[in-house]
Design a protein around this motif. Structure first.
Motif, mmCIF file in Angstrom:
data_model
loop_
_atom_site.group_PDB
_atom_site.id
_atom_site.type_symbol
_atom_site.label_atom_id
_atom_site.label_comp_id
_atom_site.label_asym_id
_atom_site.label_seq_id
_atom_site.Cartn_x
_atom_site.Cartn_y
_atom_site.Cartn_z
ATOM 1 N N ARG A 197 0.855 -1.189 0.000
ATOM 2 C CA ARG A 197 0.000 0.000 0.000
ATOM 3 C C ARG A 197 0.891 1.240 0.000
ATOM 4 O O ARG A 197 1.567 1.550 0.984
ATOM 5 C CB ARG A 197 -0.899 0.013 1.236
ATOM 6 N N ALA A 198 0.890 1.932 -1.142
ATOM 7 C CA ALA A 198 1.765 3.090 -1.295
ATOM 8 C C ALA A 198 1.385 4.228 -0.361
ATOM 9 O O ALA A 198 2.249 4.971 0.135
ATOM 10 C CB ALA A 198 1.728 3.572 -2.747
ATOM 11 N N ASP A 199 0.061 4.346 -0.083
ATOM 12 C CA ASP A 199 -0.365 5.455 0.764
ATOM 13 C C ASP A 199 0.130 5.313 2.201
ATOM 14 O O ASP A 199 0.255 6.301 2.927
ATOM 15 C CB ASP A 199 -1.893 5.578 0.748
ATOM 16 N N ARG A 200 0.418 4.078 2.584
ATOM 17 C CA ARG A 200 0.908 3.839 3.946
ATOM 18 C C ARG A 200 2.377 3.433 3.964
ATOM 19 O O ARG A 200 2.965 3.313 5.029
ATOM 20 C CB ARG A 200 0.071 2.747 4.613
ATOM 21 N N ARG A 231 3.518 0.557 3.387
ATOM 22 C CA ARG A 231 3.548 -0.677 4.177
ATOM 23 C C ARG A 231 3.140 -1.860 3.296
ATOM 24 O O ARG A 231 2.376 -1.718 2.339
ATOM 25 C CB ARG A 231 2.556 -0.609 5.349
ATOM 26 N N TRP A 232 3.684 -3.002 3.616
ATOM 27 C CA TRP A 232 3.221 -4.253 3.032
ATOM 28 C C TRP A 232 2.107 -4.815 3.912
ATOM 29 O O TRP A 232 2.235 -4.842 5.139
ATOM 30 C CB TRP A 232 4.352 -5.269 2.926
ATOM 31 N N VAL A 233 1.040 -5.248 3.292
ATOM 32 C CA VAL A 233 -0.144 -5.718 4.013
ATOM 33 C C VAL A 233 -0.404 -7.179 3.669
ATOM 34 O O VAL A 233 -0.300 -7.587 2.500
ATOM 35 C CB VAL A 233 -1.387 -4.870 3.667
ATOM 36 N N VAL A 282 -2.479 -8.072 8.639
ATOM 37 C CA VAL A 282 -1.214 -7.704 9.267
ATOM 38 C C VAL A 282 -0.501 -6.738 8.338
ATOM 39 O O VAL A 282 -0.795 -6.666 7.138
ATOM 40 C CB VAL A 282 -0.321 -8.941 9.518
ATOM 41 N N SER A 283 0.449 -5.998 8.885
ATOM 42 C CA SER A 283 1.224 -5.086 8.040
ATOM 43 C C SER A 283 2.632 -4.962 8.589
ATOM 44 O O SER A 283 2.872 -5.180 9.788
ATOM 45 C CB SER A 283 0.559 -3.705 7.976
ATOM 46 N N ALA A 284 3.565 -4.616 7.696
ATOM 47 C CA ALA A 284 4.969 -4.472 8.092
ATOM 48 C C ALA A 284 5.685 -3.597 7.079
ATOM 49 O O ALA A 284 5.189 -3.345 5.980
ATOM 50 C CB ALA A 284 5.634 -5.834 8.199
ATOM 51 N N LEU A 324 2.115 -12.879 8.643
ATOM 52 C CA LEU A 324 0.982 -13.631 8.115
ATOM 53 C C LEU A 324 1.102 -15.113 8.477
ATOM 54 O O LEU A 324 0.131 -15.751 8.911
ATOM 55 C CB LEU A 324 0.914 -13.456 6.597
ATOM 56 N N ASP A 325 2.303 -15.644 8.310
ATOM 57 C CA ASP A 325 2.534 -17.047 8.678
ATOM 58 C C ASP A 325 2.323 -17.260 10.177
ATOM 59 O O ASP A 325 1.787 -18.281 10.604
ATOM 60 C CB ASP A 325 3.954 -17.475 8.295
ATOM 61 N N LEU A 326 2.776 -16.293 10.962
ATOM 62 C CA LEU A 326 2.626 -16.376 12.404
ATOM 63 C C LEU A 326 1.147 -16.391 12.792
ATOM 64 O O LEU A 326 0.725 -17.152 13.671
ATOM 65 C CB LEU A 326 3.335 -15.193 13.069
ATOM 66 N N LEU A 327 0.359 -15.568 12.105
ATOM 67 C CA LEU A 327 -1.069 -15.493 12.379
ATOM 68 C C LEU A 327 -1.743 -16.834 12.105
ATOM 69 O O LEU A 327 -2.521 -17.347 12.917
ATOM 70 C CB LEU A 327 -1.690 -14.396 11.513
ATOM 71 N N ARG A 328 -1.414 -17.430 10.970
ATOM 72 C CA ARG A 328 -2.025 -18.707 10.597
ATOM 73 C C ARG A 328 -1.549 -19.831 11.519
ATOM 74 O O ARG A 328 -2.313 -20.700 11.921
ATOM 75 C CB ARG A 328 -1.695 -19.043 9.153
#
Length: 398
Positions: free
Chosen positions: A18-21, A23-25, A37-39, A49-53
């Motif tokens: 997401r360029a506006d933030r 951040r990778w989502v 998630v974002s980073a 994302l892997d951690l969430l799953r």
């Protein structure tokens, strides 16, 4: 510079920039609910994302940052322990350690857990514990924990954190950095039967169902699980030896299973003095009578030496009960357990002048310091050349 979105396989979620933030989502649907998630980087977002799953699969809080040590220990006890072949005493020890960790630092977020926090908890546990209310939770009263007890707690913590680390739930295992408080009490060494008490105990055991078990443990220093795991094929009557290579343990499900000895160094072949061999002969005759009486109900598929009257593996609770009855009948004072026969064997051997190195080999130990600290009692100076096990207790006890 533009960054292309990254699509993952169906069900694995999606990654996009997401360029506006700046951040990778990452997005994934879990139990019908979309999670995000974002980073800063694509790699970090994929890890989140892997951690969430993975957290969802393991029954942990879906927000990794909210996972407390109590959450982790609960899931580890439910998922990891049942998959391991452990003695019932080891499982009980882990659960005891988990209770202490949860009481002291269970509300701490796992990702923020530090060695200092654990060390502070250990320091508190070196003091006598009073019943008190702390952060809304009751604390159990009890005596201060010894150094060896705190080491067991640290070991449980380390194993749980290692399990979490392999699943990328935490970045590192901090348990290895935790030091035991210097003023933690050193436990007293286990007690040992005197020669006179050993005589009384063997007299009381004569003719009982497990007489041979008590004799082999007292003469050869076997662990209870090693004695329970003996098969008739492990006893060589021609050479007068007993081969120790496995141990009977109770798994997390409560079933009795055969596993490896406590350590690789515990595999050993021991010379058996005549009283031990004679006790096996009597026991085999008794077992044969039980097999005839049981008929089609007999189920000794592993050819075990010590079984129930129907050939099933000996029950640890029943073994302890019979030992208590024998102790009571012997007029030996004090609270004794089968494992103290091992302590007694080591002490009697060393007391007769057997070199500590040979005692260690006899018991399947490689750490002489541990042997000296926990198993030796009333030790005389070592006699040059030492004594051998064969005939040692025959001379002292019979």
């Amino acid at each position: 510079m533009s960054r292309a979105a990254s699509r993952r396989s169906p069900g694995e979620g999606a990654l996009f920039y997401r360029a506006d933030r700046d951040r990778w989502v990452g997005r994934v649907t879990i139990d019908g609910e979309r999670r995000t998630v974002s980073a800063k980087t694509k790699t970090e977002a994929r890890k989140e994302l892997d951690l969430l799953r993975r957290a969802a699969d393991d029954g942990l809080p879906l927000t990794a940052g909210s996972m407390t040590l109590a959450d982790l220990l609960t899931v580890w006890a439910d998922k990891a322990l049942p998959n391991r072949v452990l003695a019932d005493s080891a499982i009980t020890s882990h659960k005891w350690a988990i209770k202490i960790l949860v009481e002291e630092i269970g509300n701490v977020k796992v990702r923020r857990l530090t060695p200092d926090q654990v060390e502070a908890a250990f320091l508190r546990r070196t003091k006598t514990i009073d019943v008190a209310k702390r952060r809304g939770r009751g604390r159990t009263s009890g005596s201060a924990l010894s150094r060896s007890s705190l080491i067991k707690v640290r070991s449980t913590l380390s194993q749980a954190l290692k399990w979490a680390q392999r699943r990328n739930l935490i970045a590192r295992n901090i348990a290895g950095l935790v030091e035991i408080p210097a003023d933690a009490a050193v436990p007293k060494s286990g007690k040992s039967l005197t020669v006179a008490e050993a005589k009384l105990l063997l007299i009381a055991a004569a003719g009982t169902d497990l007489e041979a078990m008590w004799i082999v443990m007292l003469y050869l220093g076997l662990r209870p699980g090693e004695a329970a795991g003996l098969a008739w094929d492990d006893i060589d009557f021609d050479s007068g030896t007993v081969h120790i290579w496995r141990s009977r343990k109770v798994g997390a499900s409560g079933n009795s299973v055969v596993g490896a000895t406590k350590t690789p160094g515990s595999i050993r072949t021991l010379d058996a003095p005549q009283p031990v061999l004679d006790s096996f002969v009597r026991h085999r005759r008794r077992q044969h009578e039980q097999r005839l009486a049981a008929g089609s109900w007999w189920t000794n598929e592993e050819n075990l030496v010590f079984t129930s009257p129907y050939g099933k593996p000996s029950d640890s609770a029943a073994v302890r009960k019979e030992f208590r009855e024998i102790v009571a009948a012997s007029d030996v004072e004090g609270d004794w357990t089968p494992n103290l026969l091992r302590h007694s064997a080591a002490s009697l051997m060393a007391d007769a002048g057997m070199p500590i190195e040979l005692v260690a080999d006899q018991l399947g130990h490689r750490d002489l310091r541990m042997l000296q600290r926990h198993y030796r009692h009333r030790i005389r100076p070592t006699i040059s050349g030492g004594a051998v096990v064969d005939g040692l207790l025959t001379r002292e006890v019979s």
